[in-house]
Write a protein that holds these residues in place. Structure first.
Motif, PDB file in Angstrom:
ATOM      1  N   GLU A  85      -0.281 -31.644   0.935  1.00  0.00           N
ATOM      2  CA  GLU A  85       0.637 -30.430   0.189  1.00  0.00           C
ATOM      3  C   GLU A  85       0.388 -29.915  -0.480  1.00  0.00           C
ATOM      4  O   GLU A  85       0.953 -29.211  -1.110  1.00  0.00           O
ATOM      5  CB  GLU A  85       2.121 -31.902  -0.165  1.00  0.00           C
ATOM      6  N   GLN A  86      -0.615 -30.672  -1.675  1.00  0.00           N
ATOM      7  CA  GLN A  86      -1.283 -29.224  -2.311  1.00  0.00           C
ATOM      8  C   GLN A  86      -1.964 -28.248  -2.588  1.00  0.00           C
ATOM      9  O   GLN A  86      -1.170 -27.191  -2.757  1.00  0.00           O
ATOM     10  CB  GLN A  86      -2.120 -30.286  -3.189  1.00  0.00           C
ATOM     11  N   GLN A  87      -2.537 -28.245  -1.588  1.00  0.00           N
ATOM     12  CA  GLN A  87      -3.270 -26.708  -0.314  1.00  0.00           C
ATOM     13  C   GLN A  87      -1.469 -26.206   0.107  1.00  0.00           C
ATOM     14  O   GLN A  87      -1.876 -24.822  -0.220  1.00  0.00           O
ATOM     15  CB  GLN A  87      -3.894 -27.199   0.291  1.00  0.00           C
ATOM     16  N   GLN A  88      -1.008 -26.942   0.739  1.00  0.00           N
ATOM     17  CA  GLN A  88       0.545 -26.376   1.191  1.00  0.00           C
ATOM     18  C   GLN A  88       1.169 -25.659  -0.638  1.00  0.00           C
ATOM     19  O   GLN A  88       1.699 -24.023  -0.279  1.00  0.00           O
ATOM     20  CB  GLN A  88       1.294 -27.165   1.817  1.00  0.00           C
ATOM     21  N   ALA A  89       0.992 -25.958  -0.608  1.00  0.00           N
ATOM     22  CA  ALA A  89       2.161 -25.626  -2.528  1.00  0.00           C
ATOM     23  C   ALA A  89       1.264 -24.303  -3.620  1.00  0.00           C
ATOM     24  O   ALA A  89       1.504 -23.688  -3.496  1.00  0.00           O
ATOM     25  CB  ALA A  89       2.295 -26.578  -3.687  1.00  0.00           C
ATOM     26  N   ARG A  90      -0.064 -24.415  -3.051  1.00  0.00           N
ATOM     27  CA  ARG A  90      -1.352 -23.370  -4.107  1.00  0.00           C
ATOM     28  C   ARG A  90      -1.007 -22.000  -3.159  1.00  0.00           C
ATOM     29  O   ARG A  90      -0.717 -20.385  -3.281  1.00  0.00           O
ATOM     30  CB  ARG A  90      -2.398 -23.415  -3.815  1.00  0.00           C
ATOM     31  N   ALA A 107       0.757 -18.454  -3.335  1.00  0.00           N
ATOM     32  CA  ALA A 107      -0.419 -16.865  -3.588  1.00  0.00           C
ATOM     33  C   ALA A 107       0.928 -16.030  -2.628  1.00  0.00           C
ATOM     34  O   ALA A 107       0.344 -14.907  -2.802  1.00  0.00           O
ATOM     35  CB  ALA A 107      -1.519 -17.699  -3.002  1.00  0.00           C
ATOM     36  N   ILE A 108       0.842 -16.322  -1.943  1.00  0.00           N
ATOM     37  CA  ILE A 108       2.072 -15.745  -0.607  1.00  0.00           C
ATOM     38  C   ILE A 108       3.651 -15.084  -1.403  1.00  0.00           C
ATOM     39  O   ILE A 108       3.577 -14.048  -1.387  1.00  0.00           O
ATOM     40  CB  ILE A 108       2.508 -16.734   0.613  1.00  0.00           C
TER      41      ILE A 108
END
Length: 135
Positions: A43-48, A52-53
C-alpha cells in the motif's frame, strides 16, 4: 492409603492435545502477520507510485502549455522569438561579491605540483621545503 500420581493419563492426553493445537495454529498466525506486513508495504508503494504518476501528469500538462515551452526554450536553449534581438553574454561573472570571492581563493598550485615538490624536497633532504609543500 495409596497416593495418586501427579500426572494422570487424562492430563497427559490433554497436554498433548493443547500442544498439538498450539503447534497447528502457530504457522497460520505467523503467515497472517507476514501477509499483513506485506500488504502494508504494498500500500505504501502504491501510494508512492500514484504520487509519481500525478507528478508526471502535471509535468505533461505543463509541457502542453505553449507559454511554458516557450519559456523553457528561452531559458535552456537561448531561443529567440522571431523579430526580436537577443544577446547571449559569454563568460558572465556575477557583479556582486567579486572582490570577496577573489580574496577567499588563495592561488594554490595543482596537487601534482605540490606532490612533486615534496618528492624533490625529500630527495634532497630539505625537510623545511617538504613541510611547506605539504601545507
Amino acid at each position: 492409603m495409596a497416593r495418586r500420581p501427579q500426572l494422570t493419563g487424562r492430563a497427559a492426553v490433554l497436554a498433548v492435545v493443547v500442544c498439538a493445537i498450539a503447534m497447528s495454529l502457530a504457522y497460520p498466525v505467523r503467515e497472517y502477520v507476514a501477509q499483513r506486513r506485506d500488504i502494508a508495504q504494498l500500500e505504501q508503494q502504491q501510494a508512492r507510485e500514484l504520487a509519481a504518476i500525478k507528478e508526471q501528469e502535471d509535468r505533461s500538462r505543463r509541457l502542453m502549455d505553449p507559454g511554458y515551452t516557450r519559456r523553457l526554450a528561452r531559458e535552456r536553449l537561448f531561443y529567440c522569438d522571431p523579430g526580436k534581438k537577443c544577446y547571449v553574454v559569454m563568460n558572465e561573472r556575477p557583479a556582486q561579491g567579486k572582490g570577496a570571492t577573489a580574496a577567499k581563493k588563495i592561488a594554490r598550485p595543482p596537487w601534482y605540483q605540490t606532490l612533486w615538490e615534496s618528492v624533490e624536497a625529500a630527495d634532497t633532504g630539505n625537510g623545511k621545503k617538504a613541510a611547506e609543500a605539504g601545507g
